[in-house]
Design a protein around this motif. Structure first.
Motif, PDB file in Angstrom:
ATOM      1  N   ALA A  89      85.579  59.246  28.816  1.00 46.07           N
ATOM      2  CA  ALA A  89      85.478  60.487  29.657  1.00 46.07           C
ATOM      3  C   ALA A  89      85.248  61.569  28.714  1.00 46.07           C
ATOM      4  O   ALA A  89      84.539  62.692  29.293  1.00 46.07           O
ATOM      5  N   VAL A  90      86.086  61.691  27.838  1.00 47.73           N
ATOM      6  CA  VAL A  90      86.250  62.991  27.126  1.00 47.73           C
ATOM      7  C   VAL A  90      84.835  63.860  26.856  1.00 47.73           C
ATOM      8  O   VAL A  90      84.572  64.759  27.162  1.00 47.73           O
ATOM      9  N   PRO A  91      83.745  62.936  25.890  1.00 47.82           N
ATOM     10  CA  PRO A  91      82.581  63.662  25.788  1.00 47.82           C
ATOM     11  C   PRO A  91      81.943  63.908  26.919  1.00 47.82           C
ATOM     12  O   PRO A  91      81.086  64.940  26.819  1.00 47.82           O
ATOM     13  N   VAL A  92      81.796  63.050  27.951  1.00 48.25           N
ATOM     14  CA  VAL A  92      81.081  63.581  29.224  1.00 48.25           C
ATOM     15  C   VAL A  92      81.860  64.599  29.985  1.00 48.25           C
ATOM     16  O   VAL A  92      81.059  65.526  30.363  1.00 48.25           O
ATOM     17  N   ILE A  93      83.154  64.711  29.842  1.00 47.67           N
ATOM     18  CA  ILE A  93      83.688  65.796  30.427  1.00 47.67           C
ATOM     19  C   ILE A  93      83.391  67.081  29.704  1.00 47.67           C
ATOM     20  O   ILE A  93      83.077  68.131  30.238  1.00 47.67           O
ATOM     21  N   VAL A  94      83.335  66.968  28.354  1.00 46.93           N
ATOM     22  CA  VAL A  94      82.779  68.214  27.588  1.00 46.93           C
ATOM     23  C   VAL A  94      81.386  68.624  27.952  1.00 46.93           C
ATOM     24  O   VAL A  94      81.017  69.701  27.961  1.00 46.93           O
ATOM     25  N   ALA A  95      80.587  67.631  27.892  1.00 46.55           N
ATOM     26  CA  ALA A  95      79.125  67.855  28.143  1.00 46.55           C
ATOM     27  C   ALA A  95      78.989  68.354  29.823  1.00 46.55           C
ATOM     28  O   ALA A  95      78.168  69.426  29.960  1.00 46.55           O
ATOM     29  N   GLN A  96      79.695  68.002  30.590  1.00 46.44           N
ATOM     30  CA  GLN A  96      79.544  68.276  32.046  1.00 46.44           C
ATOM     31  C   GLN A  96      80.233  69.818  32.163  1.00 46.44           C
ATOM     32  O   GLN A  96      79.432  70.426  32.852  1.00 46.44           O
ATOM     33  N   ALA A  97      81.389  70.067  31.487  1.00 48.54           N
ATOM     34  CA  ALA A  97      81.824  71.138  31.464  1.00 48.54           C
ATOM     35  C   ALA A  97      81.188  72.187  30.747  1.00 48.54           C
ATOM     36  O   ALA A  97      81.123  73.400  31.263  1.00 48.54           O
ATOM     37  N   GLY A  98      80.219  71.692  29.930  1.00 45.27           N
ATOM     38  CA  GLY A  98      79.091  72.661  29.241  1.00 45.27           C
ATOM     39  C   GLY A  98      78.168  72.934  30.084  1.00 45.27           C
ATOM     40  O   GLY A  98      77.639  74.282  30.050  1.00 45.27           O
ATOM     41  N   VAL A  99      77.858  72.375  31.145  1.00 45.93           N
ATOM     42  CA  VAL A  99      76.828  72.792  32.177  1.00 45.93           C
ATOM     43  C   VAL A  99      77.370  73.792  33.029  1.00 45.93           C
ATOM     44  O   VAL A  99      76.526  75.027  32.886  1.00 45.93           O
ATOM     45  N   ILE A 100      78.587  73.815  33.147  1.00 45.68           N
ATOM     46  CA  ILE A 100      79.165  74.966  34.015  1.00 45.68           C
ATOM     47  C   ILE A 100      79.531  76.016  33.236  1.00 45.68           C
ATOM     48  O   ILE A 100      79.437  77.060  33.598  1.00 45.68           O
TER      49      ILE A 100
END
Length: 452
Positions: free
Chosen positions: A26-37
Motif C-alpha cells: 500500500a505505501v507506494p500506492v498511497i504515495v502515488a495516490q496522495a501525489g495526485v491530490i
C-alpha cells in the motif's frame, strides 16, 4: 508459506503478517495516490493565491472532469483485478496480454471524455452556473481535455503494475510529476520567464503536459521491463476488444459505481456554485483537503484488492476474509489520525489556501466535518474494492447508488437550502451518506465471508 501453514498460523501472527504485507503493497500506492491530490492541492494553492475568482473557475472545471476520471478508473479496474487473480493462480505469463488489451481501451475512454470536455461551458451553463463562472470553468476544461487520453494510458499501466505487486514505478512517476508541477505552475499560473500569467488555465496546462509525460514514461518502463518475457509483455494489439470481454465486464460495475459517487459529489459542487464564488472556493479547498487522505485510503483499497484478489484466485477463503478486514482496520486507524489533525488545525489550514476572509471563514467549518467523515469515507472505498476483488461486482454499485443518490444529494440539498446551512450543509450530507455507505458495504463483506 503454504496454505496448510496459513491454516495453522496463530491469530496474532496472522494479523501481523496481513498488516505487514498490506503496508508493503500500500505505501507506494498511497504515495502515488496522495501525489495526485498533492498536485491538485499545489494547483489550488497557487491559483487561490493568484485570484479567488480564478480558484472558482478551477474548482468548477474539475468537478465534471473529476467525475469522468473516476469513471475511467472504474472501467480500467479489470486490469488490476484480473492481473492479481492471474498471479494468485500462478499464471503471470497471461498478464502482459491483459495490459496490452487495456491500452487501446484506455485511449478510447480518454478520447471520448476528452471530446466531451470541449463543451464544458455549455454543460456548466445547463447546470445553472452563472455565465461568468461557466465561461471561466469551460476554458479550463477545454485545456484539460487534451490530457485525458494520456490519463487513461497512465492509469491502465499503473493499475497493471499494482496488480503485479510492482507499485513503486507509479509512485516514482508521481513524485517526479509533483516536482515538475511546482515549476510549471510557477511559470504558467503566475507568469515568469516570459510566460504570460494564465491563472487557472496555467494550472490546467501544467496538468495536461505532465499527464502525457507520465503516460509515456510508464509505458516505456513496462515495455522494457526485465520481466517482460515472463509476463508476456511483448505482442500485438489485435483483437483487443473481442478478447477482453471479461476484463471490461469487471470494470463496468466499478465504472458505474465511481460515476454514481463522483456525479453525486459533482452535484454538490454545482450546489456550491449556486451559493456563490466564495462558497465555491471554500468547497474546492475542503474537497481537495478531504481528497488527500481519501486518496491514501484509495491506495490502501487498491492494495487490499490485490491481496483479496490473490487469495480469492488461489481459492483460499480464510485468507480472503483476513485480507479484507485488515484493509478496513488499517484504513480506519490511519484516517483517524488525519481526522484529529484536521480537527485541531482547521482554521490555520484553510487560511493557507486563500487570502479572502470570506472563503477562509466558510472553509474552516468544512474541515471540522471532514475530520469526522474521513474514517467512514475511507472505509467504504476499501470495502468496495475488497468485494469486487472477490467478484462481487454489482452489489457495491447498487449500494453506492442508494447511499449517494438516495441519501447524500437530498440530505445535502435540504441542509444547504431549506435548513439554511449553506455550504456547511453540503458537507453534512456527505457525512451522513458516508456512514450509510460503509455500513452497507461492511455488512455485505461480512455476510459473504460467512458463506465461505
Amino acid at each position: 508459506m503454504t496454505a496448510i501453514a496459513f491454516a495453522d498460523e496463530r491469530m496474532p501472527c496472522r494479523v501481523k503478517r496481513h498488516v505487514r504485507e498490506l503496508v508493503r503493497l500500500a505505501v507506494p500506492v498511497i504515495v502515488a495516490q496522495a501525489g495526485v491530490i498533492t498536485m491538485a492541492l499545489v494547483d489550488t494553492l497557487m491559483v487561490g493565491r493568484y485570484d479567488a475568482r480564478e480558484l472558482a473557475y478551477f474548482g468548477l472545471a474539475n468537478i465534471p472532469v473529476g467525475v469522468m476520471i473516476a469513471v475511467m478508473i472504474g472501467l480500467l479496474m479489470g486490469v488490476l483485478i484480473l492481473s492479481a487473480q492471474a498471479v494468485g493462480r500462478g499464471e503471470a505469463h497471461l498478464t502482459g496480454t491483459i495490459w496490452r488489451r487495456s491500452l487501446p481501451y484506455a485511449l478510447l475512454i480518454g478520447g471520448v471524455i476528452g471530446v466531451g470536455s470541449l463543451w464544458g461551458e455549455e454543460f456548466l451553463l445547463a447546470m445553472g452556473q452563472t455565465p461568468e463562472l461557466a465561461a471561466g470553468g469551460g476554458r479550463v476544461m477545454f485545456i484539460v481535455a487534451a490530457g485525458l487520453p494520456a490519463a487513461g494510458l497512465h492509469l491502465a499501466t499503473s493499475l497493471y503494475l499494482e496488480g503485479m505487486k510492482r507499485p513503486i514505478p507509479g509512485m516514482v512517476a508521481m513524485l517526479i510529476g509533483n516536482v515538475l508541477n511546482v515549476g510549471l505552475c510557477w511559470l504558467l499560473v503566475w507568469g515568469h520567464w516570459g510566460f504570460p500569467a494564465m491563472g487557472a488555465a496555467g494550472a490546467a496546462w501544467a496538468t495536461t503536459i505532465l499527464r502525457w509525460l507520465g503516460a509515456i514514461g510508464l509505458i516505456t518502463y513496462v515495455w522494457w521491463h526485465p520481466m517482460r518475457e515472463v509476463w508476456g509483455i511483448r505482442g500485438g494489439f489485435g483483437r483487443w476488444w473481442r478478447d477482453a470481454g471479461e476484463q471490461r465486464r469487471v470494470g463496468y460495475a466499478a465504472g458505474l459505481s465511481n460515476g454514481l459517487e463522483g456525479s453525486a459529489f459533482a452535484a454538490l459542487g454545482l450546489f456550491a456554485g449556486w451559493l456563490g464564488a466564495a462558497a465555491m472556493g471554500a468547497y474546492t479547498i475542503a474537497l481537495y483537503l478531504t481528497a488527500l487522505p481519501f486518496m491514501c485510503a484509495l491506495g490502501l483499497a487498491s492494495a487490499t484488492s490485490v491481496r483479496v484478489g490473490n487469495a480469492f484466485g488461489a481459492g483460499d477463503r480464510r485468507e480472503t476474509r483476513f485480507a479484507g478486514w485488515t484493509g478496513l482496520g488499517v484504513a480506519a486507524a490511519g484516517l483517524s489520525v488525519v481526522g484529529v489533525f484536521l480537527l485541531s488545525f482547521s482554521g490555520f489550514i484553510a487560511g493557507q489556501f486563500s487570502h479572502d476572509p470570506a472563503v477562509v471563514a466558510l472553509a474552516a467549518p468544512l474541515l471540522v466535518i471532514a475530520a469526522w467523515l474521513l474514517v467512514a469515507d475511507g472505509g467504504q472505498v476499501v470495502m468496495a474494492h475488497a468485494l469486487r476483488a472477490r467478484n462481487d461486482t454489482w452489489v457495491p454499485t447498487v449500494l453506492h447508488f442508494f447511499s449517494y443518490y438516495g441519501v447524500m444529494i437530498p440530505v445535502a440539498w435540504l441542509l444547504a437550502f431549506k435548513a439554511g446551512y449553506g455550504v456547511t450543509g453540503l458537507y453534512g450530507g456527505i457525512f451522513i451518506a458516508s456512514f450509510v455507505s460503509v455500513t452497507f458495504l461492511t455488512t455485505r463483506f461480512w455476510w459473504l465471508s460467512r458463506k465461505g
